[in-house]
Design a protein around this motif. Structure first.
Motif, PDB file in Angstrom:
ATOM      1  N   HIS A  85       0.766  -1.284   0.042  1.00  0.00           N
ATOM      2  CA  HIS A  85       0.024   0.063  -0.172  1.00  0.00           C
ATOM      3  C   HIS A  85       0.814   1.226  -0.023  1.00  0.00           C
ATOM      4  N   ARG A 106       4.659  -7.864  -1.388  1.00  0.00           N
ATOM      5  CA  ARG A 106       3.686  -9.016  -1.720  1.00  0.00           C
ATOM      6  C   ARG A 106       2.329  -8.335  -1.550  1.00  0.00           C
ATOM      7  N   TYR A 107       1.200  -8.882  -1.995  1.00  0.00           N
ATOM      8  CA  TYR A 107      -0.076  -8.791  -1.561  1.00  0.00           C
ATOM      9  C   TYR A 107      -0.562  -9.331  -0.371  1.00  0.00           C
ATOM     10  N   ASP A 108      -1.521  -8.549   0.448  1.00  0.00           N
ATOM     11  CA  ASP A 108      -1.933  -9.045   1.819  1.00  0.00           C
ATOM     12  C   ASP A 108      -2.625 -10.287   1.793  1.00  0.00           C
ATOM     13  N   ASP A 109      -3.386 -10.545   0.604  1.00  0.00           N
ATOM     14  CA  ASP A 109      -4.268 -11.914   0.518  1.00  0.00           C
ATOM     15  C   ASP A 109      -3.575 -12.863  -0.010  1.00  0.00           C
ATOM     16  N   HIS A 110      -2.203 -12.599  -0.576  1.00  0.00           N
ATOM     17  CA  HIS A 110      -1.585 -13.744  -1.238  1.00  0.00           C
ATOM     18  C   HIS A 110       0.065 -13.764  -0.905  1.00  0.00           C
ATOM     19  N   VAL A 111       0.181 -14.334   0.170  1.00  0.00           N
ATOM     20  CA  VAL A 111       1.497 -13.854   0.866  1.00  0.00           C
ATOM     21  C   VAL A 111       2.436 -14.482   0.382  1.00  0.00           C
ATOM     22  N   GLU A 113       2.781 -14.612  -2.909  1.00  0.00           N
ATOM     23  CA  GLU A 113       3.142 -13.845  -4.285  1.00  0.00           C
ATOM     24  C   GLU A 113       3.957 -12.749  -4.130  1.00  0.00           C
TER      25      GLU A 113
END
Length: 207
Positions: A85, A106-111, A113
């Motif tokens: 973010h 990394r994305y919050d909901d795809h740790v 990735e």
């Protein structure tokens, strides 16, 4: 500590010297289940370093990959994590940018990735730390965890073994006893390790 060491102790605990009720292959499977349970609770037990050369912004996942931990370096330079973010605010074009990576995110909901930022403009050396799936395949294999976990592995295997024969009665009680012992001891060790880490961080921050 080898798989054979565990099997020798199980023969006595199960009173099954000739593997009549539980085959060696079956017990080996239970041992691997125990190792998986340990790594799920303590990912650091499976920490490994993976070094590779690539121009991709996505990290490479080894064949024994379970969970990502961190990027150690890119192009021989240490890089740190930056929240996605914050990155979106400061560098809105990071997804298409190329150059020498200076951080990872990394994305919050795809740790799992994980991306290097910016994407390498050419192939570079990359080093990551990840938690590996631990397993053994033959009785001469050395167990891939410290010897202090031998009792926990025995409890887990005995829990699974007695669950097979314990449709009711004493074996089921034994299964539940070993199951409770496994998770109770594991929880206590986790709490001790957390307290030790907090104390260490407190000492380091006071310097």
């Amino acid at each position: 500590m080898t798989v054979q060491d565990i099997l020798d102790r199980l023969k006595v605990a199960l009173v099954d010297e000739s593997h009549t009720l539980w085959t060696e292959a079956e017990l080996l499977g239970y041992i691997n289940d125990a190792l998986s349970a340990l790594v799920i609770a303590r990912p650091d037990l499976g920490f490994k370093t993976h070094s590779y050369n690539s121009a991709s912004k996505s990290i490479e996942k080894p064949t024994d990959y379970y969970r990502f931990e961190t990027v150690q370096s890119a192009g021989g330079i240490a890089i740190q994590f930056v929240d996605i973010h914050k990155l979106n605010q400061l560098e809105p074009t990071w997804r298409t940018a190329t150059g020498m990576p200076y951080c990872w995110t990394r994305y919050d909901d795809h740790v799992d990735e994980v991306f290097l930022v910016p994407a390498p403009s050419e192939a570079i050396d990359i080093e990551i730390i990840y938690s590996a799936h631990l397993a053994v395949s033959i009785i001469t294999d050395v167990l891939p965890v410290p010897a202090i976990y031998e009792g926990l592995i025995l409890d887990f295997v005995l829990y699974r073994a007695f669950s097979k024969t314990g449709q009711g009665g004493s074996d089921m009680n034994k299964a539940l006893s070993h199951q409770n012992s496994f998770y109770s001891t594991l929880g206590q060790k986790q709490q001790v390790d957390i307290s030790r880490l907090q104390l260490q961080e407190k000492k380091e921050n006071s310097r």
